[in-house]
Design a protein around this motif. Structure first.
Motif, PDB file in Angstrom:
ATOM      1  N   VAL A 176       0.630  22.372  30.627  1.00 31.78           N
ATOM      2  CA  VAL A 176      -0.691  21.899  30.198  1.00 31.78           C
ATOM      3  C   VAL A 176      -1.552  21.470  31.398  1.00 31.78           C
ATOM      4  O   VAL A 176      -2.777  21.468  31.317  1.00 31.78           O
ATOM      5  N   HIS A 177      -0.902  21.138  32.522  1.00 34.35           N
ATOM      6  CA  HIS A 177      -1.630  20.697  33.721  1.00 34.35           C
ATOM      7  C   HIS A 177      -1.784  21.807  34.752  1.00 34.35           C
ATOM      8  O   HIS A 177      -2.212  21.544  35.875  1.00 34.35           O
ATOM      9  N   SER A 178      -1.468  23.060  34.378  1.00 42.08           N
ATOM     10  CA  SER A 178      -1.368  24.117  35.392  1.00 42.08           C
ATOM     11  C   SER A 178      -2.674  24.406  36.125  1.00 42.08           C
ATOM     12  O   SER A 178      -2.655  24.914  37.247  1.00 42.08           O
ATOM     13  N   PRO A 222      -5.827  20.245  39.908  1.00 37.17           N
ATOM     14  CA  PRO A 222      -5.614  20.345  41.363  1.00 37.17           C
ATOM     15  C   PRO A 222      -4.291  19.742  41.837  1.00 37.17           C
ATOM     16  O   PRO A 222      -3.775  20.138  42.883  1.00 37.17           O
ATOM     17  N   PHE A 223      -3.739  18.821  41.046  1.00 40.64           N
ATOM     18  CA  PHE A 223      -2.505  18.159  41.472  1.00 40.64           C
ATOM     19  C   PHE A 223      -1.242  18.880  40.986  1.00 40.64           C
ATOM     20  O   PHE A 223      -0.132  18.408  41.222  1.00 40.64           O
ATOM     21  N   PHE A 224      -1.411  20.043  40.319  1.00 43.17           N
ATOM     22  CA  PHE A 224      -0.256  20.693  39.685  1.00 43.17           C
ATOM     23  C   PHE A 224       0.850  21.028  40.692  1.00 43.17           C
ATOM     24  O   PHE A 224       2.028  20.743  40.458  1.00 43.17           O
ATOM     25  N   SER A 247       2.863   4.967  42.972  1.00 41.68           N
ATOM     26  CA  SER A 247       1.498   5.504  43.017  1.00 41.68           C
ATOM     27  C   SER A 247       1.263   6.332  41.759  1.00 41.68           C
ATOM     28  O   SER A 247       2.197   6.560  40.971  1.00 41.68           O
ATOM     29  N   LYS A 248       0.051   6.834  41.599  1.00 43.13           N
ATOM     30  CA  LYS A 248      -0.267   7.696  40.460  1.00 43.13           C
ATOM     31  C   LYS A 248       0.592   8.962  40.472  1.00 43.13           C
ATOM     32  O   LYS A 248       0.946   9.499  39.435  1.00 43.13           O
ATOM     33  N   GLU A 249       0.897   9.441  41.657  1.00 39.89           N
ATOM     34  CA  GLU A 249       1.683  10.669  41.791  1.00 39.89           C
ATOM     35  C   GLU A 249       3.185  10.387  41.608  1.00 39.89           C
ATOM     36  O   GLU A 249       3.900  11.183  41.023  1.00 39.89           O
ATOM     37  N   ARG A 250       3.641   9.275  42.151  1.00 37.58           N
ATOM     38  CA  ARG A 250       5.060   8.896  42.080  1.00 37.58           C
ATOM     39  C   ARG A 250       5.127   7.671  41.160  1.00 37.58           C
ATOM     40  O   ARG A 250       5.244   6.539  41.648  1.00 37.58           O
ATOM     41  N   ILE A 275       7.930   7.118  35.705  1.00 34.38           N
ATOM     42  CA  ILE A 275       8.370   7.513  34.365  1.00 34.38           C
ATOM     43  C   ILE A 275       7.307   8.361  33.666  1.00 34.38           C
ATOM     44  O   ILE A 275       6.103   8.142  33.874  1.00 34.38           O
ATOM     45  N   HIS A 276       7.770   9.319  32.906  1.00 36.84           N
ATOM     46  CA  HIS A 276       6.899  10.141  32.048  1.00 36.84           C
ATOM     47  C   HIS A 276       7.156   9.761  30.598  1.00 36.84           C
ATOM     48  O   HIS A 276       8.282   9.413  30.239  1.00 36.84           O
ATOM     49  N   ALA A 277       6.120   9.874  29.758  1.00 38.63           N
ATOM     50  CA  ALA A 277       6.301   9.699  28.307  1.00 38.63           C
ATOM     51  C   ALA A 277       5.435  10.705  27.580  1.00 38.63           C
ATOM     52  O   ALA A 277       4.284  10.950  27.970  1.00 38.63           O
TER      53      ALA A 277
HETATM   54  P1  CMP Z   1       2.899  12.177  33.651  1.00 40.18           P
HETATM   55  O1  CMP Z   1       2.823  11.157  32.551  1.00 40.18           O
HETATM   56  O2  CMP Z   1       4.253  12.656  34.005  1.00 40.18           O
HETATM   57  O3  CMP Z   1       1.984  13.426  33.287  1.00 40.18           O
HETATM   58  C1  CMP Z   1       1.323  14.217  34.277  1.00 40.18           C
HETATM   59  C2  CMP Z   1       1.503  13.657  35.638  1.00 40.18           C
HETATM   60  O4  CMP Z   1       0.662  14.158  36.652  1.00 40.18           O
HETATM   61  C3  CMP Z   1       1.204  12.186  35.605  1.00 40.18           C
HETATM   62  O5  CMP Z   1       2.256  11.512  34.935  1.00 40.18           O
HETATM   63  C4  CMP Z   1       1.048  11.849  37.075  1.00 40.18           C
HETATM   64  O6  CMP Z   1       2.218  11.366  37.676  1.00 40.18           O
HETATM   65  C5  CMP Z   1       0.736  13.193  37.701  1.00 40.18           C
HETATM   66  N1  CMP Z   1      -0.498  13.167  38.478  1.00 40.18           N
HETATM   67  C6  CMP Z   1      -0.587  13.439  39.772  1.00 40.18           C
HETATM   68  N2  CMP Z   1      -1.848  13.328  40.195  1.00 40.18           N
HETATM   69  C7  CMP Z   1      -2.586  12.971  39.128  1.00 40.18           C
HETATM   70  C8  CMP Z   1      -3.972  12.724  38.921  1.00 40.18           C
HETATM   71  N3  CMP Z   1      -4.852  12.802  39.913  1.00 40.18           N
HETATM   72  N4  CMP Z   1      -4.374  12.378  37.676  1.00 40.18           N
HETATM   73  C9  CMP Z   1      -3.483  12.309  36.648  1.00 40.18           C
HETATM   74  N5  CMP Z   1      -2.154  12.545  36.799  1.00 40.18           N
HETATM   75  C10 CMP Z   1      -1.715  12.876  38.024  1.00 40.18           C
END
Ligand code: CMP
Length: 146
Positions: free
Chosen positions: A56-58, A61-63, A113-116, A119-121
């Motif tokens: 869904v995120h493909s 830009p962060f994919f 951070s937002k990237e690390r 946890i995912h839900a």
């Molecule tokens: P997650 O809940 O696993 O679902 C998508 C993931 O993309 C999100 O958590 C973030 O860890 C990651 N991600 C990386 N960069 C971004 C961004 N700029 N905006 C939103 N999600 C991001």
């Protein structure tokens, strides 16, 4: 025994939290919040697996960075049961960016951070069903009723 109808959602303790030895603390926080663990695995995602999971995120830009991160080491998918599994888990983990997460949420406590972000839900009942299917077969998720 529980009274209400129970639902199951997917969480993944991500490679940052798993690799830094925080899986136990995250799992304890989930149990203390009232979730029952109905499935648990340790696995390292393949690139194809991570790309499929986050399809869904493909176009985002962060994919590429997301797939790099999610394949960087072991993670821990969990099937979690609760009456309000999907919305309640998202409350308990907090905002995507730990800087914006409420105090006491799992991301506020353990994400870097937002990237690390530890946890995912799953974000809807439909996505929970799909995402659980990436890691668990139906037979793994039979409720014990206990
Ligand atoms: P997650 O809940 O696993 O679902 C998508 C993931 O993309 C999100 O958590 C973030 O860890 C990651 N991600 C990386 N960069 C971004 C961004 N700029 N905006 C939103 N999600 C991001």
């Amino acid at each position: 025994m529980t009274d209400g109808v129970q639902a199951v959602t997917l969480a993944i303790i991500k490679p940052d939290a798993f690799g830094s030895g925080k899986a136990g603390k995250v799992l304890a926080a989930l149990e203390e919040a009232g979730f029952r663990v109905r499935g648990a695995r340790v696995t390292t995602l393949t690139r194809a697996g991570a790309e499929a999971f986050y399809a869904v995120h493909s176009e985002r830009p962060f994919f590429g960075a997301l797939v790099d991160f999610m394949t960087s080491g072991p993670c821990m998918p969990l099937a979690l049961e609760h009456e309000r599994a999907v919305p309640y888990l998202r409350e308990v983990i907090g905002a995507t960016d730990p800087a914006e997460a409420d105090a006491g949420t799992i991301r506020a406590l353990y994400a870097e951070s937002k990237e690390r972000n530890a946890i995912h839900a799953s974000d809807s009942d439909e996505n929970a069903r799909i995402e659980l299917g990436h890691f668990f077969s139906g037979i793994d998720l039979i409720a014990t009723g206990s």
